[in-house]
Design an enzyme around this catalytic site. Structure first.
Site, short mmCIF file in Angstrom:
data_model
loop_
_atom_site.label_atom_id
_atom_site.label_comp_id
_atom_site.label_asym_id
_atom_site.label_seq_id
_atom_site.Cartn_x
_atom_site.Cartn_y
_atom_site.Cartn_z
N ARG A 31 0.78 -1.24 0.00
CA ARG A 31 0.00 0.00 0.00
C ARG A 31 0.81 1.29 0.00
O ARG A 31 0.29 2.35 -0.27
CB ARG A 31 -0.96 -0.01 1.20
CG ARG A 31 -2.14 -0.94 0.97
CD ARG A 31 -2.79 -1.32 2.28
NE ARG A 31 -1.90 -2.19 3.04
CZ ARG A 31 -2.19 -2.71 4.22
NH1 ARG A 31 -3.35 -2.43 4.79
NH2 ARG A 31 -1.33 -3.50 4.84
N ASP A 77 -1.04 -14.21 -0.48
CA ASP A 77 -1.01 -14.13 0.98
C ASP A 77 -0.70 -15.51 1.55
O ASP A 77 -0.91 -16.52 0.87
CB ASP A 77 -2.34 -13.62 1.54
CG ASP A 77 -2.16 -13.11 2.97
OD1 ASP A 77 -1.67 -11.98 3.13
OD2 ASP A 77 -2.45 -13.87 3.91
O1 CP3 Z 1 5.80 -9.40 0.35
C1 CP3 Z 1 5.02 -9.15 -0.61
O2 CP3 Z 1 4.96 -8.03 -1.17
C2 CP3 Z 1 4.19 -10.30 -1.18
C3 CP3 Z 1 2.85 -10.42 -0.74
C4 CP3 Z 1 2.51 -10.79 0.69
C5 CP3 Z 1 1.35 -10.32 1.36
N1 CP3 Z 1 1.24 -10.95 2.56
C6 CP3 Z 1 0.41 -9.34 0.81
C7 CP3 Z 1 -0.57 -8.70 1.69
C8 CP3 Z 1 3.14 -11.68 1.56
C9 CP3 Z 1 4.45 -12.43 1.38
C10 CP3 Z 1 2.32 -11.78 2.74
C11 CP3 Z 1 2.63 -12.68 3.85
C12 CP3 Z 1 1.81 -12.61 5.07
N2 CP3 Z 1 0.47 -12.43 5.17
C13 CP3 Z 1 2.32 -12.85 6.35
C14 CP3 Z 1 3.75 -13.21 6.66
C15 CP3 Z 1 4.64 -12.03 6.74
C16 CP3 Z 1 4.41 -11.14 7.92
O3 CP3 Z 1 3.91 -10.03 7.70
O4 CP3 Z 1 4.72 -11.55 9.04
C17 CP3 Z 1 1.25 -12.76 7.26
C18 CP3 Z 1 1.33 -12.94 8.74
C19 CP3 Z 1 0.07 -12.50 6.49
C20 CP3 Z 1 -1.33 -12.39 6.99
C21 CP3 Z 1 -1.89 -11.07 6.68
N3 CP3 Z 1 -2.27 -10.66 5.42
C22 CP3 Z 1 -2.18 -10.04 7.59
C23 CP3 Z 1 -1.92 -10.08 9.07
C24 CP3 Z 1 -2.72 -8.99 6.83
C25 CP3 Z 1 -3.26 -7.71 7.36
C26 CP3 Z 1 -2.19 -6.79 7.79
C27 CP3 Z 1 -1.96 -5.73 6.77
O5 CP3 Z 1 -0.79 -5.47 6.47
O6 CP3 Z 1 -2.95 -5.17 6.31
C28 CP3 Z 1 -2.74 -9.39 5.48
C29 CP3 Z 1 -3.19 -8.59 4.31
C30 CP3 Z 1 -2.19 -8.33 3.23
N4 CP3 Z 1 -1.30 -9.26 2.72
C31 CP3 Z 1 -2.02 -7.12 2.50
C32 CP3 Z 1 -1.02 -7.35 1.53
C33 CP3 Z 1 -0.50 -6.40 0.48
C34 CP3 Z 1 -2.83 -5.86 2.68
C35 CP3 Z 1 -4.05 -6.03 1.84
C36 CP3 Z 1 -4.67 -4.75 1.42
O7 CP3 Z 1 -5.54 -4.29 2.16
O8 CP3 Z 1 -4.34 -4.25 0.32
#
Ligand code: CP3
Length: 346
Positions: A31, A77
């Site tokens: 984002r 994700d």
């Molecule tokens: O790294 C990258 O750019 C690749 C894409 C990627 C996402 N999530 C996109 C995402 C990867 C590798 C992840 C991994 C992920 N997802 C983890 C492991 C890494 C870490 O952060 O510890 C975990 C725990 C998740 C679970 C998850 N997904 C959470 C807790 C959330 C909400 C928190 C947040 O940042 O909003 C997500 C949503 C998420 N995954 C978004 C993105 C770009 C945000 C979605 C949006 O609203 O656009």
């Protein structure tokens, strides 16, 4: 699979000679980029986004086009494959993932379905699409969540500061919890093999919450399924990167997982990491992401300090200790990539 033209990440992972340190950043497609926000708006929801091959390919390659990073990580994700085994969840604005049918009792584990890669065919299409769109310029990293981290979300039902529900389930029903970890390991072996077959050049296992366990519990619950996955996946040149947070307490255990690369947070000194790895595996990390809120001079100083800790040897992939945040400035992220690529020239 033909290797990418810039294969610095793969060479560093295998500790082969490199001209400079490769860099990519966790959550690099996110984002903080206006281009990402535009794609996200087009998709409507995050889930529609990662199921849309065309938009996800575009999101995946944005960091290459805008930052010039040395690897792309597919846009998806860690929860993606869970839909195939019967978990229902949604991503809520400002709240993150929420499960509609969390695991509440040991019996719920028996109801989980068998994973079928066909249910996540779009992940394979995204990998193929990225390799085509970039004409194999840089490696494409596939990924999955580690069994403990996925189990924690499935039981807790949402993200949490202490994963109280998930950990109490683990203490009250250790055997059922291990059965869940086992089912998830089987799923993840198939899922990672599917990604490698689709053209992933490396895979990263994200154990975001394994570090929240005591060293004893880490050894009992989080580590064994990761070892099993790494042993079972079929790969040729493709390295496995193992990421955990809070590694300082059990780094000696973590590095027995069999990974090629250990991705560490900023709470451990990279000098110690290098000493402990002793040339037997590579490291990834470990800049504190918050440094990116500081001035450019500070960013340069902290990045160079990390490069100096590793020195001129191969075996280091530059990254953050955890992901980029939505309110970070693209300009500073771009600067970090440039500084690392320039200052690490051998
Ligand atoms: O790294 C990258 O750019 C690749 C894409 C990627 C996402 N999530 C996109 C995402 C990867 C590798 C992840 C991994 C992920 N997802 C983890 C492991 C890494 C870490 O952060 O510890 C975990 C725990 C998740 C679970 C998850 N997904 C959470 C807790 C959330 C909400 C928190 C947040 O940042 O909003 C997500 C949503 C998420 N995954 C978004 C993105 C770009 C945000 C979605 C949006 O609203 O656009």
């Amino acid at each position: 699979m033909d290797k990418p033209k810039n294969d610095l990440l793969i060479r560093a992972a295998h500790r082969e000679p490199i001209e400079r340190t490769p860099i990519w950043l966790m959550r690099q497609a996110g984002r903080y980029m206006p281009e990402y926000r535009a794609l996200r708006q087009k998709a409507g929801s995050f889930m529609n986004f990662y199921k849309n091959v065309e938009l996800s390919v575009e999101a995946t390659i944005l960091p290459y086009k805008i930052l010039g990073v040395d690897a792309s990580i597919i846009f998806s994700d860690i929860l993606t494959p869970l839909e195939s085994i019967g978990m229902k969840f949604e991503f809520r604005e400002g709240e993150g993932p929420v499960f509609l049918n969390p695991i509440e009792a040991p019996d719920d584990i028996l109801k989980l379905k068998k994973f079928d890669p066909k249910d996540v065919y779009y992940v394979g299409e995204i990998i193929k699409g990225v390799n085509q769109a970039l004409n194999r310029a840089i490696p494409t990293i596939g990924f999955c969540g580690a069994p403990f981290t996925l189990a924690a979300y499935m039981i807790e039902g949402r993200t949490s500061r202490d994963f109280k529900k998930a950990k109490s389930f683990m203490y009250n029903h250790p055997d059922a919890f291990k059965e869940l970890l086992d089912k998830l390991s089987d799923m993840l072996i198939k899922y990672l093999n599917f990604q490698i077959e689709s053209g992933a050049d490396a895979v990263q296992i994200f154990d975001s919450w394994g570090g929240y366990l005591s060293p004893d519990d880490y050894r009992e619950f989080a580590l064994p399924p990761i070892k099993k996955i790494i042993k079972e996946i079929k790969r040729d040149y493709q390295p496995v990167i193992h990421f955990t947070r809070g590694v300082a307490g059990f780094f000696d255990d973590m590095i027995t997982s069999g990974a090629d690369v250990y991705s560490v947070d900023w709470m451990i000194d990279l000098t110690d990491v290098k000493k402990k790895l002793n040339g037997k595996a590579a490291a990834q990390g470990n800049l504190d992401p918050i440094v990116l809120y500081a001035d450019k001079e500070v960013i340069k100083e902290k990045a160079v300090a990390i490069l100096n800790k590793w020195g001129e040897d191969t075996g280091h992939i530059f990254n953050l200790g955890h992901g980029l945040m939505p309110d970070m400035e693209v300009e500073k992220v771009k600067y970090l990539v440039k500084v690392v690529q320039e200052e690490s020239r051998r």
